[in-house]
Design a protein around this motif. Structure first.
Motif, PDB file in Angstrom:
ATOM      1  N   ALA A  23       0.929  -1.033  -0.069  1.00 42.47           N
ATOM      2  CA  ALA A  23       0.429   0.048  -0.081  1.00 42.47           C
ATOM      3  C   ALA A  23       0.451   0.966  -0.151  1.00 42.47           C
ATOM      4  CB  ALA A  23      -0.640  -0.257   1.220  1.00 42.47           C
ATOM      5  N   SER A  24      -0.029   2.419  -0.482  1.00 38.53           N
ATOM      6  CA  SER A  24       0.843   3.869  -0.959  1.00 38.53           C
ATOM      7  C   SER A  24       0.380   4.164  -0.932  1.00 38.53           C
ATOM      8  CB  SER A  24       2.373   3.493  -1.806  1.00 38.53           C
ATOM      9  OG  SER A  24       1.491   3.581  -3.062  1.00 38.53           O
ATOM     10  N   SER A  34      -8.816  -5.456   3.951  1.00 35.58           N
ATOM     11  CA  SER A  34      -9.810  -6.208   3.534  1.00 35.58           C
ATOM     12  C   SER A  34      -9.223  -7.154   2.618  1.00 35.58           C
ATOM     13  CB  SER A  34     -10.744  -6.582   3.713  1.00 35.58           C
ATOM     14  OG  SER A  34     -12.117  -5.666   5.223  1.00 35.58           O
ATOM     15  N   TRP A  35      -9.587  -8.325   2.486  1.00 34.67           N
ATOM     16  CA  TRP A  35      -8.859  -9.344   0.497  1.00 34.67           C
ATOM     17  C   TRP A  35     -10.256 -10.481   0.323  1.00 34.67           C
ATOM     18  CZ3 TRP A  35      -4.565 -10.245  -1.761  1.00 34.67           C
ATOM     19  CH2 TRP A  35      -2.934  -9.444  -0.998  1.00 34.67           C
ATOM     20  N   TYR A  36     -10.480 -10.094  -0.759  1.00 36.46           N
ATOM     21  CA  TYR A  36     -11.773 -10.704  -1.883  1.00 36.46           C
ATOM     22  C   TYR A  36     -11.169 -11.598  -2.523  1.00 36.46           C
ATOM     23  CZ  TYR A  36     -15.568  -7.592   0.580  1.00 36.46           C
ATOM     24  OH  TYR A  36     -16.437  -7.395   1.708  1.00 36.46           O
ATOM     25  N   THR A  68      -5.248 -16.814   6.307  1.00 34.91           N
ATOM     26  CA  THR A  68      -4.502 -16.027   7.313  1.00 34.91           C
ATOM     27  C   THR A  68      -4.584 -15.090   7.034  1.00 34.91           C
ATOM     28  OG1 THR A  68      -3.783 -17.820   8.825  1.00 34.91           O
ATOM     29  CG2 THR A  68      -3.342 -16.139   9.850  1.00 34.91           C
ATOM     30  N   ILE A  69      -4.668 -13.563   7.301  1.00 31.46           N
ATOM     31  CA  ILE A  69      -4.933 -13.096   7.182  1.00 31.46           C
ATOM     32  C   ILE A  69      -3.401 -12.424   8.247  1.00 31.46           C
ATOM     33  CG2 ILE A  69      -6.706 -11.400   8.079  1.00 31.46           C
ATOM     34  CD1 ILE A  69      -6.915 -10.020   6.642  1.00 31.46           C
ATOM     35  N   SER A  70      -2.425 -10.918   7.743  1.00 32.65           N
ATOM     36  CA  SER A  70      -1.769 -10.758   8.694  1.00 32.65           C
ATOM     37  C   SER A  70      -1.413  -9.292   8.168  1.00 32.65           C
ATOM     38  CB  SER A  70      -1.001 -10.933   9.100  1.00 32.65           C
ATOM     39  OG  SER A  70       0.205 -11.105   7.961  1.00 32.65           O
ATOM     40  N   ARG A  71      -0.417  -8.027   8.829  1.00 29.47           N
ATOM     41  CA  ARG A  71      -0.437  -7.029   8.111  1.00 29.47           C
ATOM     42  C   ARG A  71       1.079  -6.584   9.123  1.00 29.47           C
ATOM     43  NH1 ARG A  71      -5.321  -3.389   9.017  1.00 29.47           N
ATOM     44  NH2 ARG A  71      -3.568  -1.180   8.119  1.00 29.47           N
ATOM     45  N   GLU A  72       1.332  -5.706   8.051  1.00 29.59           N
ATOM     46  CA  GLU A  72       3.376  -5.420   9.307  1.00 29.59           C
ATOM     47  C   GLU A  72       2.822  -3.274   8.777  1.00 29.59           C
ATOM     48  OE1 GLU A  72       6.686  -7.286   9.220  1.00 29.59           O
ATOM     49  OE2 GLU A  72       6.044  -8.251   7.258  1.00 29.59           O
ATOM     50  N   MET A  78       0.004  -5.975   4.103  1.00 25.39           N
ATOM     51  CA  MET A  78      -0.874  -6.981   4.307  1.00 25.39           C
ATOM     52  C   MET A  78      -0.770  -8.224   3.394  1.00 25.39           C
ATOM     53  SD  MET A  78      -5.259  -6.919   4.377  1.00 25.39           S
ATOM     54  CE  MET A  78      -5.615  -6.082   2.218  1.00 25.39           C
ATOM     55  N   TYR A  79      -0.813  -9.352   3.859  1.00 23.17           N
ATOM     56  CA  TYR A  79      -0.993 -10.559   3.164  1.00 23.17           C
ATOM     57  C   TYR A  79      -1.911 -11.568   4.082  1.00 23.17           C
ATOM     58  CZ  TYR A  79       3.682  -8.317   4.529  1.00 23.17           C
ATOM     59  OH  TYR A  79       5.025  -7.753   4.207  1.00 23.17           O
ATOM     60  N   LEU A  80      -2.272 -12.656   2.592  1.00 30.66           N
ATOM     61  CA  LEU A  80      -3.005 -13.245   3.177  1.00 30.66           C
ATOM     62  C   LEU A  80      -1.923 -14.939   2.724  1.00 30.66           C
ATOM     63  CD1 LEU A  80      -6.090 -14.240   3.244  1.00 30.66           C
ATOM     64  CD2 LEU A  80      -5.814 -14.312   0.802  1.00 30.66           C
TER      65      LEU A  80
END
Length: 125
Positions: A23-24, A34-36, A68-72, A78-80
């Motif tokens: 993201a920027s 979110s992930w869709y 599993t969703i996560s973010r740094e 963000m990750y999935l």
């Protein structure tokens, strides 16, 4: 604002993939994400949602225990993590930014204002 997904590809049933969303253009840590996903001929569906500080997550019933969703926030990413993939997971996966700064989760399509271009995930033998 820009959201760029990566990490998709072709994987065999039972395999794993890790998607990323870079993201920027905004203060990443202030917004829920979110992930869709959208499969051919089907409506876009929510896969997973995460609060802005990673304290709260939620998942579609069809992926619970496998994705599993996560973010740094320090990396604006963000990750999935996708494990035990099935043929029915085949779709284009999109990351989405919540419209408003908030501490909770966002589920409704109308509550997102920016989307990435999507990354294709194909699960097939």
């Amino acid at each position: 604002v820009q959201l760029v997904e990566s990490g998709g590809g072709l994987v065999q049933p039972g395999g794993s993939l890790r998607l990323s969303c870079a993201a920027s253009g905004f203060t990443f840590s202030e917004y829920p994400m979110s992930w869709y996903r959208q499969a051919p001929g089907k409506e876009r569906e929510l896969v997973a949602a995460i609060s802005r500080l990673s304290g709260v997550e939620d998942y579609a019933d069809s992926v619970k225990g496998r994705l599993t969703i996560s973010r740094e926030n320090a990396k604006n990413t963000m990750y999935l993590q996708m494990n035990e993939l099935k043929a029915e997971d085949t779709a284009v996966y999109y990351c989405a930014k919540g419209k408003r700064r908030r501490n909770g989760l966002v589920f409704q399509l109308s509550e997102f204002d920016y989307w990435g271009q999507g990354t294709q995930v194909t699960v097939s033998s």
